[in-house]
Design a protein around this motif. Structure first.
Motif, PDB file in Angstrom:
ATOM      1  N   SER A   3       1.006  -1.279  -0.119  1.00  0.00           N
ATOM      2  CA  SER A   3       0.504  -0.277  -0.229  1.00  0.00           C
ATOM      3  C   SER A   3       0.798   1.009   0.303  1.00  0.00           C
ATOM      4  O   SER A   3       1.393   1.586   0.637  1.00  0.00           O
ATOM      5  N   GLN A   4       0.935   2.243  -1.260  1.00  0.00           N
ATOM      6  CA  GLN A   4       1.357   3.290  -0.944  1.00  0.00           C
ATOM      7  C   GLN A   4       0.261   4.440  -0.625  1.00  0.00           C
ATOM      8  O   GLN A   4      -0.811   4.571  -1.482  1.00  0.00           O
ATOM      9  N   HIS A   5       0.451   5.792  -0.270  1.00  0.00           N
ATOM     10  CA  HIS A   5      -0.466   6.732  -0.196  1.00  0.00           C
ATOM     11  C   HIS A   5      -0.325   7.163  -1.623  1.00  0.00           C
ATOM     12  O   HIS A   5       1.024   7.808  -2.229  1.00  0.00           O
ATOM     13  N   PRO A   6      -1.184   7.868  -2.627  1.00  0.00           N
ATOM     14  CA  PRO A   6      -0.735   8.665  -3.574  1.00  0.00           C
ATOM     15  C   PRO A   6      -0.307   9.479  -3.675  1.00  0.00           C
ATOM     16  O   PRO A   6       0.082   9.788  -5.031  1.00  0.00           O
ATOM     17  N   GLU A   7       0.470  10.203  -2.603  1.00  0.00           N
ATOM     18  CA  GLU A   7       1.161  11.822  -3.109  1.00  0.00           C
ATOM     19  C   GLU A   7       3.009  10.557  -3.574  1.00  0.00           C
ATOM     20  O   GLU A   7       2.963  11.774  -4.111  1.00  0.00           O
ATOM     21  N   LYS A   8       2.700  10.015  -3.064  1.00  0.00           N
ATOM     22  CA  LYS A   8       3.980   8.998  -3.360  1.00  0.00           C
ATOM     23  C   LYS A   8       4.250   8.450  -5.467  1.00  0.00           C
ATOM     24  O   LYS A   8       4.974   8.156  -6.178  1.00  0.00           O
ATOM     25  N   VAL A   9       2.822   9.030  -5.581  1.00  0.00           N
ATOM     26  CA  VAL A   9       2.678   8.857  -7.342  1.00  0.00           C
ATOM     27  C   VAL A   9       1.667   9.565  -8.029  1.00  0.00           C
ATOM     28  O   VAL A   9       1.609   9.616  -9.166  1.00  0.00           O
ATOM     29  N   GLY A  10       2.208  10.811  -7.090  1.00  0.00           N
ATOM     30  CA  GLY A  10       1.620  12.401  -8.088  1.00  0.00           C
ATOM     31  C   GLY A  10       0.454  12.694  -8.211  1.00  0.00           C
ATOM     32  O   GLY A  10      -0.442  13.572  -8.926  1.00  0.00           O
ATOM     33  N   TYR A  11      -0.556  11.587  -7.508  1.00  0.00           N
ATOM     34  CA  TYR A  11      -1.982  11.708  -7.278  1.00  0.00           C
ATOM     35  C   TYR A  11      -2.430  12.374  -5.726  1.00  0.00           C
ATOM     36  O   TYR A  11      -3.599  11.802  -4.721  1.00  0.00           O
ATOM     37  N   GLY A  12      -1.377  13.182  -4.407  1.00  0.00           N
ATOM     38  CA  GLY A  12      -2.300  13.281  -3.748  1.00  0.00           C
ATOM     39  C   GLY A  12      -3.290  14.028  -3.376  1.00  0.00           C
ATOM     40  O   GLY A  12      -3.645  13.709  -2.419  1.00  0.00           O
ATOM     41  N   HIS A  13      -4.035  14.418  -4.568  1.00  0.00           N
ATOM     42  CA  HIS A  13      -5.367  15.329  -4.399  1.00  0.00           C
ATOM     43  C   HIS A  13      -7.036  13.951  -4.392  1.00  0.00           C
ATOM     44  O   HIS A  13      -7.713  14.086  -4.195  1.00  0.00           O
ATOM     45  N   VAL A  14      -6.150  12.713  -5.151  1.00  0.00           N
ATOM     46  CA  VAL A  14      -7.375  12.420  -4.899  1.00  0.00           C
ATOM     47  C   VAL A  14      -8.214  11.455  -3.399  1.00  0.00           C
ATOM     48  O   VAL A  14      -8.880  11.689  -3.706  1.00  0.00           O
ATOM     49  N   VAL A  15      -7.623  11.812  -2.543  1.00  0.00           N
ATOM     50  CA  VAL A  15      -8.193  11.282  -1.704  1.00  0.00           C
ATOM     51  C   VAL A  15      -9.141  12.276  -0.804  1.00  0.00           C
ATOM     52  O   VAL A  15     -10.539  11.675  -1.241  1.00  0.00           O
ATOM     53  N   GLU A  16      -8.882  13.446  -0.924  1.00  0.00           N
ATOM     54  CA  GLU A  16      -9.531  14.615  -0.694  1.00  0.00           C
ATOM     55  C   GLU A  16     -10.740  14.865  -1.815  1.00  0.00           C
ATOM     56  O   GLU A  16     -11.867  15.396  -0.974  1.00  0.00           O
ATOM     57  N   SER A  17     -10.153  14.807  -3.284  1.00  0.00           N
ATOM     58  CA  SER A  17     -11.883  14.466  -4.328  1.00  0.00           C
ATOM     59  C   SER A  17     -12.556  13.816  -4.471  1.00  0.00           C
ATOM     60  O   SER A  17     -13.958  13.950  -4.700  1.00  0.00           O
ATOM     61  N   TYR A  18     -11.941  12.563  -3.697  1.00  0.00           N
ATOM     62  CA  TYR A  18     -13.206  11.286  -4.198  1.00  0.00           C
ATOM     63  C   TYR A  18     -13.116  10.549  -2.946  1.00  0.00           C
ATOM     64  O   TYR A  18     -14.815   9.569  -2.983  1.00  0.00           O
ATOM     65  N   VAL A  19     -12.514  10.330  -2.165  1.00  0.00           N
ATOM     66  CA  VAL A  19     -12.985   9.586  -0.632  1.00  0.00           C
ATOM     67  C   VAL A  19     -13.538  10.150   0.391  1.00  0.00           C
ATOM     68  O   VAL A  19     -13.956   9.645   0.764  1.00  0.00           O
ATOM     69  N   THR A  20     -13.224  11.387   0.472  1.00  0.00           N
ATOM     70  CA  THR A  20     -13.494  11.955   2.195  1.00  0.00           C
ATOM     71  C   THR A  20     -14.426  13.088   1.389  1.00  0.00           C
ATOM     72  O   THR A  20     -14.407  14.034   2.531  1.00  0.00           O
ATOM     73  N   ARG A  21     -15.108  13.256  -0.107  1.00  0.00           N
ATOM     74  CA  ARG A  21     -15.807  14.683   0.372  1.00  0.00           C
ATOM     75  C   ARG A  21     -17.028  14.920   0.870  1.00  0.00           C
ATOM     76  O   ARG A  21     -17.590  12.760   1.234  1.00  0.00           O
ATOM     77  N   MET A  22     -17.749  15.136   1.376  1.00  0.00           N
ATOM     78  CA  MET A  22     -19.011  15.570   3.086  1.00  0.00           C
ATOM     79  C   MET A  22     -19.698  15.723   2.369  1.00  0.00           C
ATOM     80  O   MET A  22     -20.098  16.233   1.049  1.00  0.00           O
ATOM     81  N   TYR A  23     -21.129  14.911   3.214  1.00  0.00           N
ATOM     82  CA  TYR A  23     -22.050  14.975   2.629  1.00  0.00           C
ATOM     83  C   TYR A  23     -22.549  14.036   4.142  1.00  0.00           C
ATOM     84  O   TYR A  23     -23.142  13.874   4.950  1.00  0.00           O
ATOM     85  N   GLY A  24     -23.730  15.699   4.576  1.00  0.00           N
ATOM     86  CA  GLY A  24     -24.425  15.702   5.558  1.00  0.00           C
ATOM     87  C   GLY A  24     -23.673  15.348   6.941  1.00  0.00           C
ATOM     88  O   GLY A  24     -23.548  14.395   7.724  1.00  0.00           O
ATOM     89  N   GLY A  25     -22.140  15.519   6.988  1.00  0.00           N
ATOM     90  CA  GLY A  25     -21.192  15.212   8.059  1.00  0.00           C
ATOM     91  C   GLY A  25     -20.262  14.775   7.584  1.00  0.00           C
ATOM     92  O   GLY A  25     -20.031  13.650   8.939  1.00  0.00           O
ATOM     93  N   LEU A  26     -20.966  13.191   6.886  1.00  0.00           N
ATOM     94  CA  LEU A  26     -19.917  11.715   6.566  1.00  0.00           C
ATOM     95  C   LEU A  26     -19.595  12.280   5.991  1.00  0.00           C
ATOM     96  O   LEU A  26     -19.871  12.662   4.329  1.00  0.00           O
ATOM     97  N   PRO A  27     -17.990  11.336   5.610  1.00  0.00           N
ATOM     98  CA  PRO A  27     -17.275  11.500   4.372  1.00  0.00           C
ATOM     99  C   PRO A  27     -17.909  10.270   3.506  1.00  0.00           C
ATOM    100  O   PRO A  27     -17.924   9.227   3.684  1.00  0.00           O
ATOM    101  N   ARG A  28     -17.698  10.366   1.761  1.00  0.00           N
ATOM    102  CA  ARG A  28     -18.008   9.533   0.860  1.00  0.00           C
ATOM    103  C   ARG A  28     -18.100   8.369   1.276  1.00  0.00           C
ATOM    104  O   ARG A  28     -18.975   7.817   1.138  1.00  0.00           O
ATOM    105  N   TYR A  29     -16.821   8.243   1.800  1.00  0.00           N
ATOM    106  CA  TYR A  29     -16.474   6.286   2.129  1.00  0.00           C
ATOM    107  C   TYR A  29     -17.615   5.849   3.270  1.00  0.00           C
ATOM    108  O   TYR A  29     -17.860   4.898   2.314  1.00  0.00           O
ATOM    109  N   LEU A  30     -17.682   6.310   3.566  1.00  0.00           N
ATOM    110  CA  LEU A  30     -18.813   6.368   5.495  1.00  0.00           C
ATOM    111  C   LEU A  30     -20.140   5.505   4.646  1.00  0.00           C
ATOM    112  O   LEU A  30     -20.850   4.776   4.920  1.00  0.00           O
ATOM    113  N   VAL A  31     -20.737   6.770   3.633  1.00  0.00           N
ATOM    114  CA  VAL A  31     -22.012   6.213   2.803  1.00  0.00           C
ATOM    115  C   VAL A  31     -21.558   6.044   2.046  1.00  0.00           C
ATOM    116  O   VAL A  31     -22.635   4.840   1.918  1.00  0.00           O
TER     117      VAL A  31
END
Length: 253
Positions: A3-31
């Motif tokens: 496992s490696q953080h996306p930052e190490k392959v030049g895509y550090g933005h993807v977690v915030e953009s796609y994974v932890t985006r918030m909806y009703g106080g919950l991040p997308r992955y939890l929803v």
């Protein structure tokens, strides 16, 4: 698979953009993990679903690979995005990750993606997974998701791949029945722990979204060490097949 953080392959933005985006106080992955957006009573369902469809179309393959190479939250989200957009070129990658079952919670998303692809090749992957993990009555991984996805594919393809698993007294029956007997055993293993912290304990019981979003109903699953066979199969029903709860056709079907 390391496992490696996306930052190490030049895509550090993807977690915030796609994974932890918030909806009703919950991040997308939890929803996604809890299936909250599948019910009509959640106020954010329309917005959440619209954004999920848009992001599934917008994310590029390199960004998806970066998510698939990280921890369970990122892999779960990537699986859903791949499934929603039907990125069939990820079939082999998804299949490898499902069979490896390295991290928790993401396997249901892989099953969802395979159900969305809807081909015989996807049924073969799910069959291989069930051949490996359904006999393991000491493991509670993604067996219900895989059975549900395979039943969905059988209905779509006119095949009967799931029959040998769901026949009376077959592998599915034995796996379900073992849950009640093993719930207090130190040998029972829940799904592998995440590389980071564990998910919130409030997600003890949920509806598995692996197949409901592919246009059919989810298997009821019980989280934690208190999983009971009678929660999966009520006394009035045979244990020969998963229990289904109906949902309407999803917006992206």
């Amino acid at each position: 698979m390391p496992s490696q953080h996306p930052e190490k392959v030049g895509y550090g933005h993807v977690v915030e953009s796609y994974v932890t985006r918030m909806y009703g106080g919950l991040p997308r992955y939890l929803v996604l993990n809890g299936g909250r957006f599948l019910g009509p009573r959640w106020w954010h369902t329309t917005r959440f679903t619209r954004h999920l469809i848009a992001d599934a179309a917008a994310i590029n393959d390199e960004e998806l690979e970066a998510l698939l190479g990280y921890e369970w939250r990122s892999r779960l989200t990537a699986g859903w995005l791949i499934g929603v957009d039907r990125r069939e070129r990820f079939r082999a990658r998804i299949g490898d990750l499902l069979l490896a079952s390295e991290v928790c919670y993401s396997g249901g998303a892989y099953c969802f993606a395979l159900a969305r692809f809807g081909t015989h090749a996807d049924a073969e992957i799910l069959t291989a997974y069930l051949d490996r993990y359904l006999p393991r009555t000491d493991l509670r991984y993604d067996q219900p998701s895989a059975v549900g996805a395979l039943l969905r594919l059988d209905a779509h393809l006119g095949t009967d791949h799931a029959d040998r698993f769901t026949q009376p007294d077959g592998l599915w029956d034995r796996w379900v029945q073992a849950l009640a007997h093993l719930q207090d055993s130190p040998r029972i293993h829940s799904r592998r722990t995440a590389p980071l912290d564990r998910p919130p304990v409030r997600l003890r019981q949920r509806l598995d979204p692996a197949v409901v979003s592919a246009g059919c109903a989810p298997v009821v699953r019980q989280r934690g060490r208190t999983a009971r066979a009678d929660r999966l199969v009520p006394p009035s029903h045979s244990a020969s097949a998963p229990v289904w709860i109906g949902y309407a056709q999803p917006m992206w079907a």
